[in-house]
Design a protein around this motif. Structure first.
Motif, short mmCIF file in Angstrom:
data_model
loop_
_atom_site.label_atom_id
_atom_site.label_comp_id
_atom_site.label_asym_id
_atom_site.label_seq_id
_atom_site.Cartn_x
_atom_site.Cartn_y
_atom_site.Cartn_z
N PRO A 100 0.82 -1.22 0.00
CA PRO A 100 0.00 0.00 0.00
C PRO A 100 0.85 1.27 0.00
N THR A 101 2.03 1.20 0.61
CA THR A 101 2.90 2.38 0.62
C THR A 101 3.45 2.65 -0.78
N LEU A 102 3.82 1.62 -1.50
CA LEU A 102 4.30 1.80 -2.87
C LEU A 102 3.20 2.42 -3.74
N GLY A 103 1.95 1.98 -3.55
CA GLY A 103 0.85 2.58 -4.29
C GLY A 103 0.67 4.05 -3.95
N PRO A 157 10.68 -3.08 -5.75
CA PRO A 157 10.88 -2.54 -7.10
C PRO A 157 11.34 -1.09 -7.15
N VAL A 158 11.91 -0.57 -6.05
CA VAL A 158 12.46 0.78 -6.10
C VAL A 158 13.97 0.71 -5.97
N ARG A 159 14.64 1.81 -6.29
CA ARG A 159 16.10 1.85 -6.21
C ARG A 159 16.54 3.27 -5.86
N GLU A 160 17.74 3.36 -5.37
CA GLU A 160 18.33 4.65 -5.06
C GLU A 160 19.11 5.17 -6.27
N ILE A 161 19.00 6.47 -6.53
CA ILE A 161 19.74 7.11 -7.62
C ILE A 161 20.55 8.26 -7.04
N PHE A 173 11.22 4.20 -9.00
CA PHE A 173 10.85 2.83 -9.35
C PHE A 173 11.84 2.32 -10.40
N MET A 174 12.13 1.03 -10.35
CA MET A 174 13.15 0.47 -11.22
C MET A 174 12.77 0.54 -12.69
N TYR A 178 6.41 0.21 -13.45
CA TYR A 178 6.13 -0.30 -12.11
C TYR A 178 5.42 0.79 -11.30
N GLY A 179 5.90 2.02 -11.42
CA GLY A 179 5.25 3.12 -10.75
C GLY A 179 3.83 3.32 -11.25
#
Length: 218
Positions: A100-103, A157-161, A173-174, A178-179
């Motif tokens: 739910p947080t990703l959404g 499915p997230v990453r740091e940039i 989001f990778m 996905y986002g």
């Protein structure tokens, strides 16, 4: 798009374990699904989920693009939960709030027409989420938004940039889709009452520029 001919199908199958190769062949040659797997991302996602022997039942439910996303991202979630070594009640409760947080975060990003956000912004969004009825009841009393951010940002499915040494690390989001998928699921949740979707309400909640989120859902 890839020319999904017999040669490419054979090359794809060569990297898949024999017990699941027949399932993947059936998907790639299906008249109704073949066009989906001309997309390299969807093809790689299908190969990934078909490599997991625990997803035999899920394979039978791949009928559309949204099924591929749902099963693949659910598979990632299960894999990351196993890797996370959740050894206490709070961390397990927070991990269950990842989806739910990703959404919520994806919908915030799309609503602002951005594809990245820094730690401070995401923690602020998470703090807003903790007051929402669908999350408040599951939120561990002693946990903080920062605690959930640490669990969220540490895995797909997230990453740091890292843009530069002098700028805050950004979270993204990778893959943009996905986002879009997660944003669409959040918008659908907001527009669903008693199991019914208010289509007009859903249309009002999403800007015209995010039409691809509808594509992910429908």
């Amino acid at each position: 798009l890839l020319p999904l001919d017999e040669e490419l199908i054979e090359r794809t199958l060569s990297g898949v374990a024999t017990p699941t190769a027949a399932h993947l062949y059936g998907l790639l040659t299906s008249d109704s699904l073949r066009h989906l797997f001309q997309n390299p991302l969807l093809l790689s996602m299908a190969v990934a989920i078909l490599s997991d022997s625990d997803l035999v039942g899920a394979r039978l439910r791949i009928e559309s693009k949204v099924d591929v996303y749902r099963i693949f991202l659910g598979w990632i979630e299960k894999r990351e939960e196993e890797r996370a070594h959740l050894d206490d009640r709070i961390s397990r409760a927070l991990f269950r709030l990842r989806l739910p947080t990703l959404g919520w975060i994806a919908a915030k990003m799309i609503g602002r027409d951005v594809v990245t956000a820094d730690r401070g912004q995401i923690i602020e969004w998470i703090a807003e989420l903790t007051a929402q009825p669908h999350v408040a009841g599951s939120w561990p009393p002693s946990a903080t938004a920062s605690d959930l951010f640490d669990i969220l940002s540490a895995a797909p499915p997230v990453r740091e940039i890292e843009v530069s040494r002098f700028a805050p690390v950004q979270i993204a989001f990778m893959h943009p889709s996905y986002g879009e998928y997660f944003a669409a699921t959040e918008l659908l949740r907001e527009a669903t009452t008693d199991g019914r979707v208010a289509a007009a309400d859903l249309a009002q909640r999403i800007p015209h520029s995010t039409a691809r989120s509808f594509e992910v859902l429908y």
